[in-house]
Design an enzyme around this catalytic site. Structure first.
Site, short mmCIF file in Angstrom:
data_model
loop_
_atom_site.label_atom_id
_atom_site.label_comp_id
_atom_site.label_asym_id
_atom_site.label_seq_id
_atom_site.Cartn_x
_atom_site.Cartn_y
_atom_site.Cartn_z
N GLY A 188 -24.41 9.62 4.80
CA GLY A 188 -25.53 10.01 3.95
C GLY A 188 -25.37 11.41 3.37
O GLY A 188 -26.36 12.06 3.03
N LEU B 122 -13.93 12.48 8.70
CA LEU B 122 -13.54 11.20 8.11
C LEU B 122 -12.56 11.41 6.95
O LEU B 122 -12.21 10.46 6.27
CB LEU B 122 -14.79 10.48 7.55
CG LEU B 122 -16.02 10.45 8.45
CD1 LEU B 122 -17.24 9.99 7.68
CD2 LEU B 122 -15.76 9.53 9.64
N ARG C 115 1.33 -10.45 -20.35
CA ARG C 115 0.86 -10.46 -18.97
C ARG C 115 -0.53 -9.88 -18.88
O ARG C 115 -0.86 -8.93 -19.58
CB ARG C 115 1.85 -9.59 -18.19
CG ARG C 115 1.44 -9.01 -16.90
CD ARG C 115 2.61 -8.29 -16.29
NE ARG C 115 2.68 -8.59 -14.87
CZ ARG C 115 2.09 -7.88 -13.93
NH1 ARG C 115 1.38 -6.81 -14.25
NH2 ARG C 115 2.18 -8.22 -12.67
N ALA D 162 -13.32 6.05 6.23
CA ALA D 162 -14.42 5.36 6.92
C ALA D 162 -15.36 4.70 5.90
O ALA D 162 -15.56 3.49 5.93
CB ALA D 162 -15.19 6.35 7.79
N CYS E 175 -8.38 12.02 4.10
CA CYS E 175 -8.23 11.49 5.46
C CYS E 175 -6.77 11.64 5.91
O CYS E 175 -6.48 11.64 7.09
CB CYS E 175 -8.67 10.04 5.54
SG CYS E 175 -7.46 8.86 4.95
N GLU F 249 -21.76 11.13 -1.23
CA GLU F 249 -22.01 9.72 -1.53
C GLU F 249 -22.39 9.43 -2.98
O GLU F 249 -22.05 8.40 -3.51
CB GLU F 249 -23.18 9.24 -0.67
CG GLU F 249 -22.98 9.45 0.79
CD GLU F 249 -23.20 8.18 1.57
OE1 GLU F 249 -24.36 7.87 1.82
OE2 GLU F 249 -22.22 7.51 1.89
N CYS G 250 0.80 -1.23 0.00
CA CYS G 250 0.00 0.00 0.00
C CYS G 250 0.83 1.28 0.00
O CYS G 250 0.32 2.33 -0.34
CB CYS G 250 -0.96 0.01 1.18
SG CYS G 250 -0.18 0.43 2.75
C1 FAD Z 1 3.89 -5.93 -2.73
C2 FAD Z 1 4.63 -6.86 -3.66
C3 FAD Z 1 4.24 -6.90 -4.98
C4 FAD Z 1 4.90 -7.76 -5.85
N1 FAD Z 1 4.49 -7.79 -7.15
C5 FAD Z 1 5.12 -8.63 -8.02
C6 FAD Z 1 4.71 -8.70 -9.36
O1 FAD Z 1 3.79 -8.01 -9.80
N2 FAD Z 1 5.36 -9.56 -10.18
C7 FAD Z 1 6.38 -10.34 -9.74
O2 FAD Z 1 6.91 -11.10 -10.53
N3 FAD Z 1 6.78 -10.30 -8.47
C8 FAD Z 1 6.17 -9.47 -7.60
N4 FAD Z 1 6.57 -9.45 -6.29
C9 FAD Z 1 7.57 -10.42 -5.85
C10 FAD Z 1 8.96 -9.87 -5.87
O3 FAD Z 1 9.40 -9.73 -7.17
C11 FAD Z 1 9.84 -10.87 -5.13
O4 FAD Z 1 9.37 -10.90 -3.82
C12 FAD Z 1 11.26 -10.42 -5.13
O5 FAD Z 1 11.80 -10.38 -6.40
C13 FAD Z 1 12.12 -11.29 -4.22
O6 FAD Z 1 13.38 -10.67 -4.08
P1 FAD Z 1 13.99 -10.30 -2.67
O7 FAD Z 1 15.32 -9.74 -2.91
O8 FAD Z 1 13.07 -9.42 -1.92
O9 FAD Z 1 14.05 -11.71 -2.01
P2 FAD Z 1 14.10 -12.10 -0.44
O10 FAD Z 1 12.73 -11.97 0.11
O11 FAD Z 1 15.17 -11.32 0.21
O12 FAD Z 1 14.50 -13.58 -0.55
C14 FAD Z 1 13.65 -14.52 -1.12
C15 FAD Z 1 14.26 -15.94 -1.09
O13 FAD Z 1 15.31 -16.03 -2.03
C16 FAD Z 1 16.51 -16.47 -1.42
N5 FAD Z 1 17.59 -15.72 -2.05
C17 FAD Z 1 17.60 -14.39 -2.26
N6 FAD Z 1 18.69 -14.07 -2.95
C18 FAD Z 1 19.38 -15.20 -3.13
C19 FAD Z 1 20.61 -15.49 -3.77
N7 FAD Z 1 21.32 -14.57 -4.38
N8 FAD Z 1 21.01 -16.78 -3.79
C20 FAD Z 1 20.30 -17.75 -3.19
N9 FAD Z 1 19.14 -17.53 -2.58
C21 FAD Z 1 18.68 -16.26 -2.56
C22 FAD Z 1 16.34 -16.19 0.05
O14 FAD Z 1 17.07 -17.15 0.80
C23 FAD Z 1 14.85 -16.31 0.25
O15 FAD Z 1 14.50 -17.63 0.51
C24 FAD Z 1 5.94 -8.60 -5.39
C25 FAD Z 1 6.32 -8.54 -4.04
C26 FAD Z 1 5.67 -7.68 -3.17
C27 FAD Z 1 6.07 -7.64 -1.74
S1 FES Z 2 3.27 -1.10 2.34
FE1 FES Z 2 3.92 -0.98 4.37
S2 FES Z 2 2.12 -0.73 5.45
FE2 FES Z 2 1.42 -1.10 3.44
S1 FES Z 3 -6.32 10.71 1.71
FE1 FES Z 3 -5.42 9.02 0.75
S2 FES Z 3 -6.27 7.35 1.83
FE2 FES Z 3 -7.30 9.03 2.66
#
Ligand code: FAD
Ligand code: FES
Ligand code: FES
Length: 1331
Positions: free
Chosen positions: A1081, A1040, A418, A789, A105, A1262, A40
């Site tokens: 309302g 709100l 995609r 709200a 808000c 509303e 978010c």
């Molecule tokens: C809000 C949100 C939205 C997202 N939207 C998308 C999306 O639209 N499309 C999409 O494809 N993905 C999406 N993701 C996923 C995101 O791409 C992956 O979570 C991210 O790429 C993982 O990378 P990280 O560095 O955060 O991994 P981490 O969370 O740090 O690690 C993940 C795992 O990988 C292992 N690891 C990490 N690096 C290595 C390494 N070099 N060698 C061996 N093991 C390793 C770790 O041990 C762990 O188990 C989203 C994630 C979030 C939180």
């Molecule tokens: S992204 Fe951190 S509270 Fe929602």
């Molecule tokens: S002003 Fe953005 S969530 Fe309320």
């Protein structure tokens, strides 16, 4: 953040939760916590790091909720407090967001500030595109984003906010004067740019020099930190990392923590040791060779994006097809924060089934480079590794050091495809990476690879299909075989997790078709003689919708030039708290300082829809550290079942999410841990009624039907009649950015003070008093503001207030109860889903003679009775049904009209949300008008116009009204949106494009204000004048985000004839104003404004003799004199309320004080192959009578419109057949992001008269929800165009929401015909429709 003497950094968000540990010196409250999962952006902060190789400082946005504190060693973190504050100096970003009215808000505002601020630190003169991109990871559920983007655009050099379609011309300067000249009397400036401070990048805080020294680089050796349960180790070098990996084979590598973090928080994963090589130089590099490029695994997705852009700009196009495909997806997968945190290595290793990059990497023959103590080697990604086969899994001691992405060749094509529920920041519904290599100079397939995501538990390869197609020509026959074979090879079972099975099957081949077209086009570009191009009509299928920066104009009445300059009424005054919102100084419940002895509460909710509670075992929970108590029904000293509302479930549960018990502990983490250990055994009870259809089968209703009727319906059906198919309208979640939050403080004499956000404090007071068995005068509810709200804080805060108060009473200690996002979505429940059945009698010319409509709403399991005076109401569900029935005619006169509504007694729990049934009910009217139009071969707008109210009339329940403003809004909307010209243009577009279609819809709206029960319209106020002349205003309404307090200050300023700066409005409290009614309302300003006006007029009447004697005196003099003369300087104000009534026996009444009218026109473009749509333009004409504050009113209109639009198109709550709500986070429930709003958005406030309301204004909060349905019907229009071209039945059901799934499946074609269909009697689906 706070920097201590030891150079240690302390973070306000620790271990993924908001830091509430007051002993940690960190008292920074600006950063908000809303979802906890990175989805978010409310917790956005700026992280800055020194790169010792490039000697540059890298600033990037990050979601604090996913940043482990230990990973920040050596980093500087800037929170919103570091950007600027009221106490020191506000920053231009904060100032402009506030002054452009980009906050309502205010809960999202610090995150918005941080996203724009971080962008400006890197790009002081950004492009509009960069602004939109920077905000993609921040959600706002109030404003509709337009003013937020606009505030960001004020920093752009080349584009002013009113630049029209990139023409460089100001929209106000159009030569043909099409917009301006006709609206001469109107103003368009909601703020004054001349007031803005300039941005001076040289004034930004410098990066702390001490963080650039060697101490903070990796060379000084391994570091480790031992915690209570876990150890964090940061290796010094790659060899050290490999050593660690060998010693702790099960320890994860924490890189961006975007996969690991959510698993730990939400899936109960536990790791005693973490290894954190983030920033290790050996994992950060780009190495280019003749064959391809190798990118270090530690690169964030944002750095990967930059590196790919560089490569693409340096290398010939034909070599970088894989790189370009990756870039396309990198733009739309998560928001900027996650892109900057998540690493390439983490992405590749975690291999989520929805991964957007892995299918492309695999199709592009990329490989991962592994290293361990044993050595280094490479594994191709197009092998078994992505399918997670155990033999191909990484060994525990191995790490990915880099990813090799080879160059493509001349006769080689690589594409990524995609489809997601939302264009940006949403996991794919299905994605794919595909590549084909041809024999040189031919279209003979030499190599083919297709990888799909989100079709199974892993990325899936269609290898068999590909193998079979080797040697084939790239032609239609190949495509046809490919589609059949791939559907055989990739089978999504009918009950597959995630649902949407037939849609996903269709997407598998629709995306394949897109790939086929793209390749054909590519071949043609290489050799146009040999390879014919694709048909012109298919061209638009090639590209996804572009992400445009929204723009538009807002028009409103100018203030009378004779009005005194100090009088703020009618001016676009900024929200009273706006600057505090943007600086983070506005205090919400969770920001309030900890109180001595405070405990945190975590709920344990029912996992069954209808069951007996056999036992509750709390022993294990009680034994955990920090746990003080476990509270259950037995601890309620008063009524646990008060007027049908159960506070703690006892003996039986009646819906999933009902609170059974709570745990009170010294920290939130302890409370949550212990909550998991409370063991409840259940015995299911039949029947379990989840859907409306099941309720109808069981004849399960909450109360008698509500009905209105006029004319003779039966007789009128002699006209041509149409028995409509059922229309389903699904529910909606409030998704307030601030979840339900309560601070309950037990006091002496059995007093209890509750700080909370609620739209109905009197009800909270009542329920808490009942639960504690004390008189209501012991219960004080205090409310300053709340983070949204939308109806969700009407009923539930009373229950949660009672739950918290019982815990505070039992433990004798203050209780802080902040719902986690998942619990909030589960417990607060959402909009009532609706099922509608109808029969319409009409003539061939489109005149509707009769309508017989039945509505059923999915109510809830109990009828909550609200006793006020002698009347009892089954709250929420009753009001929703009444509203639906009374408002169901919308703007149309149907002489023979019968409308009946009933609330079904079911086992989900639903509650009211913005519009109270109007948005669900009225969309049905539009559905049957559209169906009649289709039957009569007439355009829908013509049938609407024929049947619309035109002169002073009576509603079906015999209330007189004058629809003149309706006609005006309708005509202006038709004319100024250029509706007919654009409709012709859309038809032309549709003739030329087979796979993309445009549609337009225009809507009239008649909306009634308030509640048809007179005493709900009363209000009280209390105004004090102090001896220095300052004024304190209180009233019964609640802020709100709608700007109620701001408007009340405007009213008081006008009435007392003093500047607004003299007036303060601190909070709403049951102590100062008793028995306040609901703030909903659209009545808040109407009724509280009258009460404040009344109090001010009383005071002015008392002051009048003094002023008369000293007319040239100052306000302060008069006040001093009044005090000397012992004149009371405090007054209460009261508004008795509009005298509304409704006699349900007769079906007649003056149900509403007045009506609000409007019209909206929307245009969309639909991708028939994927079901995606793009909102091209919306025009809204809204009758505002006289707007007290056009900025706030336009803000409400735009915000409600966007909320409505997504309710009708995207937001989809998913339930299991057992009634378990799956949608509990922004990951699986998609509210709009900045990319969803109309590319062009025009809003006009239409002037009229409304003498009965304060200053002849009208309530506007509303109604606009419903105008969002113009998007639904524009989609309908586009889908109808597609269906006409395909020779399909012209009438079809498009229920709400018109999700991509529904759109795609309505655009029936050879691909939808090809997919396997399942016999519904043979399986239990993953999710069901509850409407
Ligand atoms: C809000 C949100 C939205 C997202 N939207 C998308 C999306 O639209 N499309 C999409 O494809 N993905 C999406 N993701 C996923 C995101 O791409 C992956 O979570 C991210 O790429 C993982 O990378 P990280 O560095 O955060 O991994 P981490 O969370 O740090 O690690 C993940 C795992 O990988 C292992 N690891 C990490 N690096 C290595 C390494 N070099 N060698 C061996 N093991 C390793 C770790 O041990 C762990 O188990 C989203 C994630 C979030 C939180
Ligand atoms: S992204 Fe951190 S509270 Fe929602
Ligand atoms: S002003 Fe953005 S969530 Fe309320």
């Amino acid at each position: 953040w706070y920097k201590t003497q030891e150079n240690m950094l302390l973070v306000i968000s620790m271990q993924g939760g908001k830091c509430r540990n007051q002993s940690s010196l960190v008292r920074l409250t600006g950063t908000k916590y809303s979802c906890g999962g990175g989805g978010c952006g409310a917790c956005t902060v700026m992280v800055s790091r020194y790169n010792s190789t490039t000697k540059a400082i890298h600033h990037y946005p990050a979601t604090a909720c996913l940043v482990p504190i230990c990973s920040l060693y050596g980093a500087a973190v800037t929170t919103v407090e570091g950007v600027g504050s009221i106490k020191t100096r506000i920053h231009p970003v904060q100032e402009r967001l506030a002054k452009c009215h980009g906050t309502q808000c205010g809960f999202c505002s610090p995150g918005m500030v941080m996203s724009i601020y971080t962008l400006l630190r890197n790009h002081p003169e950004p492009t509009p595109e960069q602004i939109t991109k920077a905000l993609g990871g921040n959600l706002c559920h109030c404003t509709g984003y337009r003013p937020i983007v606009e505030s960001g655009k004020t920093f752009c050099v080349e584009s002013t906010v009113c630049e029209l379609k990139g023409s460089g011309k100001c929209c106000m300067d159009q030569e043909d004067g099409s917009l301006v000249n006709r609206w001469e009397q109107m103003c368009t400036k909601l703020y004054d740019e001349d007031e803005f401070q300039p941005l001076d990048p040289s004034q930004e805080p410098i990066f702390p020099p001490e963080l650039t020294v060697r101490y903070f680089t990796f060379v000084n050796g391994r570091r480790s930190k031992q915690g209570e349960r876990t150890t964090w180790i940061t290796p010094a070098t790659l060899n050290d990392l490999l050593e660690l990996k060998a010693n702790f084979p099960k320890a994860p590598l924490v890189m961006g923590n975007t996969e690991l973090g959510p698993s730990i928080k939400f899936k109960n994963e536990f790791h005693p040791v973490f290894i954190s090589p983030l920033g290790l130089p050996e994992l950060h590099f780009v190495n280019t060779t003749d064959d391809g490029v190798t990118i270090g695994a530690g690169y964030s997705l944002a750095q990967l994006n930059d590196a790919l852009h560089f490569i693409v700009s340096e290398q010939p196009k034909e070599k970088t097809k894989t790189h370009r495909a990756l870039l396309k997806h990198l733009r739309t997968l998560p928001g900027a924060q996650i892109r900057n945190m998540a690493t390439l290595g983490g992405h590749v290793v975690s291999r989520p089934n929805f991964s957007d990059l892995n299918p492309i990497l695999a199709a592009g023959n990329a490989a991962i480079n592994l290293v361990s103590k044993e050595g280094q080697w490479q594994i191709p990604l197009n092998g078994p590794v992505l399918e997670r086969s155990p033999e191909a899994d990484l060994k525990s001691e191995e790490i990915v050091s880099s990813v090799y992405i080879p160059y493509s060749t001349q006769w080689h094509f690589v594409f990524g495809l995609r489809m997601a529920q939302r264009q940006e920041n949403a996991f794919a519904i299905v994605n794919a990476g595909m590549s084909v290599k041809f024999e040189d100079g031919t279209n003979t397939i030499k190599e083919l690879q297709m990888f799909y995501g989100s079709v199974g538990p892993t990325t899936v390869s269609a290898s068999q299909t590909c193998k079979q197609l080797i040697g084939r020509q790239w032609d239609d026959q190949m495509l046809s075989d490919a589609c059949r074979w791939v559907l055989d090879e990739i089978y999504i079972p009918p009950a597959a997790e995630g649902g949407m099975v037939e849609y996903r099957r269709t997407l598998i081949i629709s995306l394949l078709f897109k790939f086929y077209l793209k390749v054909r086009r590519g071949l043609n570009q290489m050799d146009p003689q040999k390879f014919p191009d694709i048909p012109e009509k298919f061209m638009s299928a090639l590209e996804d919708f572009p992400i445009e920066t929204p723009q538009g104009i807002q028009m409103f009445q100018c203030v009378d030039p004779h009005q005194p300059p100090q009088d703020p009424v009618g001016h676009p005054v900024m929200h009273q708290s706006a600057i505090k919102h943007t600086t983070g100084e506005a205090v919400y419940i969770d920001d309030m300082s900890c109180i001595d002895q405070e405990l945190f509460l975590a709920p344990i909710t029912s996992t069954r829809a209808h069951a007996k509670i056999i036992s509750i075992d709390i022993s294990e929970a009680l034994a955990l550290p920090g746990v003080v108590d476990v509270i259950t029904a037995e601890d309620v000293p008063g009524d646990n079942n008060y007027q049908g509302e159960i506070f703690y479930a006892q003996n039986e549960v009646i819906c999933v999410g009902q609170i059974v018990s709570t745990v009170a502990a010294d920290t939130y983490a302890h409370a949550r841990e212990a909550a998991k250990k409370v063991k409840i055994t259940y015995g299911d009870i039949e029947p379990r009624i989840i859907t409306i259809e099941q309720a109808l089968e069981h004849n399960s209703f909450l109360f008698d039907e509500k009905k209105i009727e006029q004319g003779n319906v039966e007789q009128a059906f002699k006209y041509k009649s149409l028995k409509g198919s059922e229309v389903h309208v699904e529910g909606q979640e409030h998704f307030c950015m601030e979840t339900l939050s309560i601070l309950a403080l037990p006091k002496e004499d059995k007093e209890m003070v509750l700080h909370l956000g609620t739209q109905y404090p009197t009800r909270v007071q009542e329920y808490v008093a009942a639960a504690l068995n004390v008189p209501r005068n012991r219960i004080a509810c205090r409310m300053k503001r709340t983070g949204g709200a939308f109806g969700g804080k009407v009923a539930k805060p009373a229950v949660l207030g009672a739950v918290s108060a019982v815990a505070a009473n039992k433990t004798g200690r203050p209780i802080r109860f902040i719902l986690e996002r998942g619990d909030d979505m589960l417990i607060t429940a959402g909009r009532h889903p609706l099922l509608r059945k109808y029969k319409i009698g009409f003539m061939n010319n489109g005149v509707i003679k009769a309508a017989d409509v039945k509505y059923y709403v999915n109510g809830r399991s109990v009828c909550i009775i609200l006793y006020l005076c002698e009347i009892s109401l089954c709250f929420a569900s009753t009001q929703v049904v009444e509203f639906i029935v009374l408002k169901s005619e919308n703007a149309y006169y149907i002489p023979n009209f019968r409308c009946r509504g009933r609330a079904c007694k079911t086992n989900p729990s639903n509650t009211a949300i913005r519009g109270f049934g109007f948005p669900q009910g009225t969309v049905v009217v539009e559905a049957y008008i559209t169906a009649v139009a289709s039957q009569c071969n007439l355009p829908p707008e013509e049938v609407k116009e024929i049947n619309m109210y035109k002169r002073i009339s009576k509603t079906a329940f015999k209330q007189t009204f004058n629809p003149e403003p309706l006609q005006r809004c309708w005509k202006e909307c038709l004319e100024k949106s250029s509706f007919y010209a654009r409709k012709l243009a859309a038809e032309e577009f549709n003739k030329k494009n087979y796979w993309k279609k445009r549609g337009l819809a225009i809507f009239p709206m008649k909306f009634s204000i308030g509640i048809p029960t007179a005493y709900y319209n009363q209000a009280a106020a209390l105004v004090h004048i102090y001896l220095d002349g300052s004024v304190l205003v209180t009233h019964g309404g609640y802020e709100l985000g709608q700007g109620l307090y701001t408007k009340m200050i405007q009213v008081a300023s006008h009435e007392l004839n003093i500047p607004q700066s003299y007036i303060h409005l601190s909070e709403t409290s049951t102590v100062t104003v008793s028995n306040g009614v609901l703030t909903l309302g659209s009545m808040g300003t109407d009724i509280n404004g009258k009460a404040v006006q009344n109090a001010c007029q009383t005071l002015m009447a008392r002051l009048h003799p003094i002023i008369r004697k000293n007319p040239k005196g100052k306000w302060e003099d008069w006040i001093a004199k009044a005090f000397e003369e012992s004149i009371s300087l405090s007054a209460t104000g009261y508004f008795k309320g509009y005298q509304t009534n409704m006699d349900w026996e007769k079906g007649e009444g003056n149900a509403y004080p007045y009506y609000v009218y409007g019209a909206a026109c929307s245009e969309v473009e639909v991708d028939c192959l994927t079901g995606a749509h793009k909102l091209l333009r919306t025009d809204i004409f809204m009758e505002a009578a006289f707007s007290i504050n056009p900025a706030l009113d336009i803000g409400q209109i735009e915000g409600a419109f966007i909320q409505g639009m997504r309710f009708y198109t995207i937001e989809e709550l998913k339930y299991s057949p057992e009634g378990v709500l799956y949608s509990r986070s922004p990951d699986d429930y998609k509210i709009p992001t900045v990319t969803e709003i109309p590319e062009e958005f025009y809003v006009t406030l239409v002037r009229s008269q409304n003498p009965i309301a304060i200053y002849s204004s009208k309530g506007l909060g509303e109604a606009r929800m419903f105008l969002g349905s113009s998007v639904l019907f524009a989609i309908y229009d586009a889908v109808a165009a597609a269906r006409r071209e395909r020779g399909l039945a012209k009438t079809f059901v498009l229920s709400s929401p018109a999700t991509p799934e529904m759109i795609r499946m309505m655009c029936v074609d050879q691909f939808t015909d090809m997919i396997p269909r399942d016999d519904p009697s043979t399986f239990t689906p993953w999710s069901i429709r509850v409407s």
